[in-house]
Design a protein around this motif. Structure first.
Motif, short mmCIF file in Angstrom:
data_model
loop_
_atom_site.label_atom_id
_atom_site.label_comp_id
_atom_site.label_asym_id
_atom_site.label_seq_id
_atom_site.Cartn_x
_atom_site.Cartn_y
_atom_site.Cartn_z
N LYS A 299 0.83 -1.20 0.00
CA LYS A 299 0.00 0.00 0.00
C LYS A 299 0.86 1.25 0.00
CE LYS A 299 -3.45 2.40 2.83
NZ LYS A 299 -4.35 2.32 4.00
N ASP A 300 1.99 1.22 0.71
CA ASP A 300 2.93 2.33 0.68
C ASP A 300 3.72 2.35 -0.63
OD1 ASP A 300 2.55 3.31 3.49
OD2 ASP A 300 3.24 1.29 3.95
N ALA A 301 4.05 1.17 -1.10
CA ALA A 301 4.91 1.06 -2.29
C ALA A 301 4.29 1.70 -3.52
CB ALA A 301 5.25 -0.41 -2.56
N VAL A 302 2.97 1.57 -3.69
CA VAL A 302 2.34 2.13 -4.89
C VAL A 302 2.45 3.64 -4.92
CG1 VAL A 302 0.74 0.22 -5.25
CG2 VAL A 302 0.03 2.15 -3.82
N LYS A 303 2.71 4.26 -3.76
CA LYS A 303 2.85 5.71 -3.71
C LYS A 303 4.30 6.16 -3.81
CE LYS A 303 0.37 5.58 0.11
NZ LYS A 303 -0.37 5.97 1.34
N CYS A 304 5.22 5.21 -3.82
CA CYS A 304 6.65 5.56 -3.83
C CYS A 304 7.36 5.10 -5.10
CB CYS A 304 7.34 4.93 -2.61
SG CYS A 304 6.69 5.47 -1.02
N ARG A 305 6.62 4.53 -6.05
CA ARG A 305 7.26 3.96 -7.24
C ARG A 305 7.99 5.01 -8.07
NH1 ARG A 305 2.23 0.78 -9.77
NH2 ARG A 305 1.21 2.69 -9.03
N GLY A 306 7.52 6.25 -8.04
CA GLY A 306 8.12 7.27 -8.89
C GLY A 306 9.49 7.73 -8.47
N PHE A 307 9.88 7.50 -7.22
CA PHE A 307 11.20 7.96 -6.77
C PHE A 307 11.97 6.88 -6.02
CE2 PHE A 307 7.82 9.48 -3.91
CZ PHE A 307 8.15 8.85 -2.73
N ALA A 308 11.54 5.64 -6.13
CA ALA A 308 12.19 4.53 -5.44
C ALA A 308 13.51 4.16 -6.10
CB ALA A 308 11.28 3.32 -5.39
N ASP A 310 16.88 1.02 -5.98
CA ASP A 310 17.05 -0.42 -5.83
C ASP A 310 17.07 -0.85 -4.37
OD1 ASP A 310 17.17 -0.73 -8.55
OD2 ASP A 310 19.37 -0.68 -8.65
N TRP A 311 17.15 0.09 -3.43
CA TRP A 311 17.17 -0.22 -2.01
C TRP A 311 15.75 -0.27 -1.43
CZ3 TRP A 311 21.24 -1.72 0.92
CH2 TRP A 311 22.51 -1.57 0.36
N HIS A 312 14.76 0.04 -2.23
CA HIS A 312 13.39 0.09 -1.75
C HIS A 312 12.62 -1.15 -2.22
CE1 HIS A 312 14.49 4.47 -1.79
NE2 HIS A 312 14.03 4.33 -0.56
N TYR A 313 11.96 -1.83 -1.28
CA TYR A 313 11.28 -3.08 -1.57
C TYR A 313 9.83 -3.04 -1.07
CZ TYR A 313 16.01 -5.03 -2.14
OH TYR A 313 17.30 -5.27 -2.54
N ALA A 314 8.95 -3.61 -1.87
CA ALA A 314 7.58 -3.88 -1.42
C ALA A 314 7.52 -5.30 -0.89
CB ALA A 314 6.60 -3.71 -2.58
N VAL A 315 6.80 -5.51 0.21
CA VAL A 315 6.64 -6.83 0.80
C VAL A 315 5.19 -7.27 0.55
CG1 VAL A 315 6.76 -8.22 2.90
CG2 VAL A 315 8.38 -6.33 2.54
N PRO A 316 4.97 -8.16 -0.42
CA PRO A 316 3.60 -8.60 -0.72
C PRO A 316 2.99 -9.40 0.42
CG PRO A 316 5.13 -9.13 -2.52
CD PRO A 316 5.96 -8.76 -1.34
N LEU A 317 1.70 -9.13 0.65
CA LEU A 317 0.91 -9.88 1.62
C LEU A 317 0.01 -10.87 0.88
CD1 LEU A 317 -0.48 -7.31 4.23
CD2 LEU A 317 1.00 -9.24 4.72
N GLN A 318 -0.04 -12.08 1.37
CA GLN A 318 -0.95 -13.06 0.80
C GLN A 318 -1.92 -13.52 1.87
OE1 GLN A 318 0.82 -16.39 -1.30
NE2 GLN A 318 -0.89 -17.72 -0.73
N ALA A 319 -3.21 -13.32 1.62
CA ALA A 319 -4.24 -13.74 2.57
C ALA A 319 -4.51 -15.23 2.40
CB ALA A 319 -5.52 -12.95 2.35
N ASP A 320 -4.50 -15.94 3.50
CA ASP A 320 -4.71 -17.39 3.50
C ASP A 320 -5.92 -17.70 4.37
OD1 ASP A 320 -4.41 -20.10 3.22
OD2 ASP A 320 -2.79 -20.29 4.68
#
Length: 339
Positions: A299-308, A310-320
């Motif tokens: 949710k944070d990552a989609v707002k930071c893609r324009g200035f991220a 290689d040190w910036h990572y999104a951590v995907p959540l998977q609902a089980d």
């Protein structure tokens, strides 16, 4: 270390007394919301139906409980089962909120809203944001969708729904049990009993442990994190590669400590940075003065893609969720489709 703090009042959940002005306002809020609900229940205000099934994923508390991961998992399951789902959302906090909009994976979050852009990015299904959810649903039907999933909107009674799914945060539950603004409740706890499915978000607990912590008629949902995806693109990394290391962890969600604890449970040394829910990130927000990897929620990552970088990572959540939940849900949908 922290960024901009979360906006949830502490007295909602920490056992301290709510301020007197808030306690005095709660009955007024309950009177207004209850009257509105009864007007729809008794048919004095019109509900609008759609020609396809409508599923609402929501909660009776203010703030996040895990609705969006469940919405994403639901949409993916529906596609696998042969449905053509579309997602309707208000797009909370977006600019030009009075203007309906189709949301794509590359839509600016300022225009599409955090969650709708994330859902479009993760699923690729049609996503429509509109303050009028009836109009959003109609647009999705015209676009060829045969089932509508509403991300939030449990209290938007103008849109008739076939299935209601309540999502509950296992740690915070209903807080102090008081209505807004003295507590987190949008509606009384008794409202939850009317929902078709009640899903309890237990974070990273195992499904076996989760089942033990759910009450009668509730389904356990766990959230799994396994990889970190570089924001500029490229091959994802296993979270195991960060174990034993220190990282900057960024979360601008309703309950940021949940994300930080999930990372710690994987053996990662977390330097936490909690931002307000729906925070509009700027480049300087992610400059922490040390060259450590930066892990953040999607949710944070989609707002930071324009200035991220290689040190910036999104951590995907998977609902089980248990297989029986999906069987029960799809059975209900098939009955609706059969009429």
């Amino acid at each position: 270390m922290a960024g901009k703090g979360n906006q949830t009042p502490s007295y909602w959940y920490d056992g301290s007394p709510a301020p007197l002005p808030m306690r005095l306002l709660s009955p007024l809020y309950g009177l207004v919301s209850g009257l509105r609900r009864r007007l729809y229940q008794r048919g004095w205000r019109k509900r609008h139906s759609l020609p396809v099934p409508v599923i609402v994923v929501g909660n009776i508390t203010a703030g996040g409980t895990g609705k969006t991961p469940l919405t994403i998992a639901l949409v993916q399951r529906l596609r696998e089962a042969g449905w053509k789902p579309g997602v309707a959302s208000r797009g909370y906090g977006r600019e030009q909120a009075s203007q309906p909009r189709w949301v794509q994976a590359d839509t600016a979050t300022a225009l599409g809203g955090d969650e709708p852009v994330l859902i479009a990015w993760k699923t690729g299904v049609p996503v429509r944001v509109d303050a009028d959810r009836v109009a959003a649903g109609r647009a999705l039907v015209e676009a060829g969708c045969d089932v509508i999933v509403c991300d939030d909107g449990l209290q938007h009674y103008r849109l008739a729904r076939d299935i209601e799914i309540e999502v509950i945060d296992a740690q915070r539950r209903y807080g102090n049990g008081l209505l807004l603004p003295a507590g987190p409740l949008r509606e009384p706890v008794t409202r939850a009993a009317a929902c078709d499915f009640r899903v309890v978000n237990l974070g990273t607990a195992s499904q076996e442990a989760a089942a033990d912590n759910c009450g009668f008629g509730q389904w356990a949902m766990t959230l799994q994190i396994n990889t970190a995806q570089p924001l500029p693109g490229g091959r994802s990394r296993s979270l195991q590669q960060f174990a034993g290391q220190r990282v900057h962890a960024v979360a601008g969600i309703a309950h940021p400590q949940r994300f930080f604890q999930m990372l710690r449970s994987r053996g990662i040394g977390v330097v936490p940075h909690a931002f307000a829910d729906h925070h509009a990130y700027q480049r300087q927000d992610l400059q922490f003065g040390s060259e450590l990897p930066v892990l953040m929620t999607e949710k944070d990552a989609v707002k930071c893609r324009g200035f991220a970088t290689d040190w910036h990572y999104a951590v995907p959540l998977q609902a089980d969720l248990p297989a029986a939940f999906w069987v029960a849900l799809t059975d209900r949908l098939e009955k609706l489709r059969a009429g």
